[in-house]
Enzyme design. Structure first.
Site, mmCIF file in Angstrom:
data_model
loop_
_atom_site.group_PDB
_atom_site.id
_atom_site.type_symbol
_atom_site.label_atom_id
_atom_site.label_comp_id
_atom_site.label_asym_id
_atom_site.label_seq_id
_atom_site.Cartn_x
_atom_site.Cartn_y
_atom_site.Cartn_z
ATOM 1 N N GLY A 118 0.793 -1.226 0.000
ATOM 2 C CA GLY A 118 0.000 0.000 0.000
ATOM 3 C C GLY A 118 0.825 1.275 0.000
ATOM 4 O O GLY A 118 0.361 2.311 0.483
ATOM 5 N N ILE A 131 -7.234 -10.096 -11.517
ATOM 6 C CA ILE A 131 -7.816 -9.784 -12.821
ATOM 7 C C ILE A 131 -9.317 -9.630 -12.618
ATOM 8 O O ILE A 131 -9.956 -10.489 -12.009
ATOM 9 C CB ILE A 131 -7.507 -10.918 -13.824
ATOM 10 C CG1 ILE A 131 -5.991 -10.987 -14.048
ATOM 11 C CG2 ILE A 131 -8.257 -10.695 -15.127
ATOM 12 C CD1 ILE A 131 -5.541 -12.179 -14.858
ATOM 13 N N ASN A 142 -5.674 2.215 -13.022
ATOM 14 C CA ASN A 142 -4.673 1.279 -12.500
ATOM 15 C C ASN A 142 -3.271 1.823 -12.748
ATOM 16 O O ASN A 142 -3.073 2.648 -13.649
ATOM 17 C CB ASN A 142 -4.826 -0.071 -13.226
ATOM 18 C CG ASN A 142 -3.862 -1.133 -12.722
ATOM 19 O OD1 ASN A 142 -3.694 -1.304 -11.507
ATOM 20 N ND2 ASN A 142 -3.223 -1.847 -13.634
ATOM 21 N N HIS A 166 0.637 0.238 -13.412
ATOM 22 C CA HIS A 166 1.361 -0.999 -13.709
ATOM 23 C C HIS A 166 2.846 -0.653 -13.805
ATOM 24 O O HIS A 166 3.217 0.320 -14.469
ATOM 25 C CB HIS A 166 0.856 -1.582 -15.036
ATOM 26 C CG HIS A 166 1.546 -2.847 -15.401
ATOM 27 N ND1 HIS A 166 1.230 -4.057 -14.806
ATOM 28 C CD2 HIS A 166 2.565 -3.104 -16.254
ATOM 29 C CE1 HIS A 166 2.030 -4.993 -15.310
ATOM 30 N NE2 HIS A 166 2.845 -4.437 -16.187
ATOM 31 N N ASP A 220 -4.030 -5.071 -18.457
ATOM 32 C CA ASP A 220 -2.999 -4.033 -18.601
ATOM 33 C C ASP A 220 -3.020 -3.409 -19.994
ATOM 34 O O ASP A 220 -1.995 -2.927 -20.480
ATOM 35 C CB ASP A 220 -1.603 -4.588 -18.285
ATOM 36 C CG ASP A 220 -1.488 -5.092 -16.851
ATOM 37 O OD1 ASP A 220 -2.107 -4.481 -15.961
ATOM 38 O OD2 ASP A 220 -0.798 -6.098 -16.616
HETATM 39 C C1 GRF Z 1 3.188 -1.239 -7.571
HETATM 40 O O1 GRF Z 1 4.443 -1.450 -8.146
HETATM 41 C C2 GRF Z 1 2.134 -1.157 -8.628
HETATM 42 O O2 GRF Z 1 2.586 -0.600 -9.825
HETATM 43 C C3 GRF Z 1 1.779 -2.591 -8.848
HETATM 44 O O3 GRF Z 1 1.823 -3.178 -7.570
HETATM 45 C C4 GRF Z 1 2.719 -2.446 -6.754
HETATM 46 C C5 GRF Z 1 1.969 -2.040 -5.528
HETATM 47 O O4 GRF Z 1 2.803 -1.471 -4.555
HETATM 48 N N1 GRF Z 1 0.519 -2.714 -9.527
HETATM 49 P P1 GRF Z 1 2.180 -0.828 -3.254
HETATM 50 O O5 GRF Z 1 1.287 -1.878 -2.609
HETATM 51 O O6 GRF Z 1 1.412 0.387 -3.661
HETATM 52 O O7 GRF Z 1 3.349 -0.495 -2.379
#
Ligand code: GRF
Length: 213
Positions: free
Chosen positions: A13, A93, A108, A110, A146
């Site tokens: 998070g 998903i 989202n 990624h 994605d």
């Molecule tokens: C991030 O790298 C995000 O891009 C990916 O999952 C990770 C989540 O990290 N989808 P966090 O839980 O926000 O620290």
């Protein structure tokens, strides 16, 4: 009335934290009305609780199918009537039915320069391929994994000796800036999803979105 965000997480998070911080500082004029995790032990739940945000754990293990899970997820979300649902490290998903229900209000991040490296293990795959740069992509969510229209991308160099962990850390620093920025554009009404495209100030964004910074 502040715009309302529901944030979905599965893990640490750290992106959620950047939203919490920006809502607190006023950089983001929004309220996080609920944080939902599919994992009971996600550290992000503690971050939300520390900020006084209601949390829900909805474990996918308690549901027989993806459809059943997503319909329960929508039931949790509905009462909050969010302006935007933010997927911040939500490692699931989503079904077409869920995506359709919230189409244009689902965003989202990624950790790759999409369309390169969708899916998992993006950092290692970029290193193994000998890429010189990597990064993060903010995009609207569509039924294609994605694959939704890109809003913004932040790039970082891949350095000699990088591991998936060191690269992930460098990318996360950028994620924490570019993701709230894109959400802010949406909440201000500058950014919209129209007919499958990301529209910024009335114009379609280029395929790779805004280059950040
Ligand atoms: C991030 O790298 C995000 O891009 C990916 O999952 C990770 C989540 O990290 N989808 P966090 O839980 O926000 O620290």
């Amino acid at each position: 009335m502040k715009k309302k965000l529901v944030i979905l997480i599965s893990g640490s998070g750290s992106n959620l934290q950047s939203f919490i911080d920006q809502c607190a500082s006023g950089d983001l004029d929004a309220e996080i009305v609920c944080v939902i995790s599919n994992k009971a032990n996600a550290y992000g739940l503690e971050r939300a609780q520390a900020a006084g945000i209601p949390t829900v754990t909805l474990s996918h293990n308690d549901f027989a199918s993806r459809e059943a899970y997503d319909s329960a997820l929508a039931k949790q979300i509905e009462p909050y009537q969010p302006d935007l649902i933010v997927l911040a490290g939500f490692m699931r998903i989503l079904t077409p039915a869920f995506v359709q229900q919230y189409l244009g209000r689902l965003i989202n991040i990624h950790p790759s320069l999409l369309p390169k490296y969708p899916g998992l293990n993006t950092h290692q795959r970029a290193i193994d391929a000998g890429e010189k740069e990597a990064g993060a992509t903010v995009h609207f969510v569509t039924e294609e994994l994605d694959g939704g229209p890109i809003i913004a991308q932040a790039s970082v160099p891949i350095l000699e000796g990088d591991t998936a962990q060191t690269l992930a850390k460098r990318i996360l620093v950028e994620e924490h800036k570019v993701f709230p920025l894109a959400v802010n554009w949406f909440l201000e009404g500058k950014l919209r999803f129209i007919e499958g495209k990301a529209i910024f100030n009335g114009e379609p964004l280029p395929p790779s979105g805004h280059a950040y910074p």
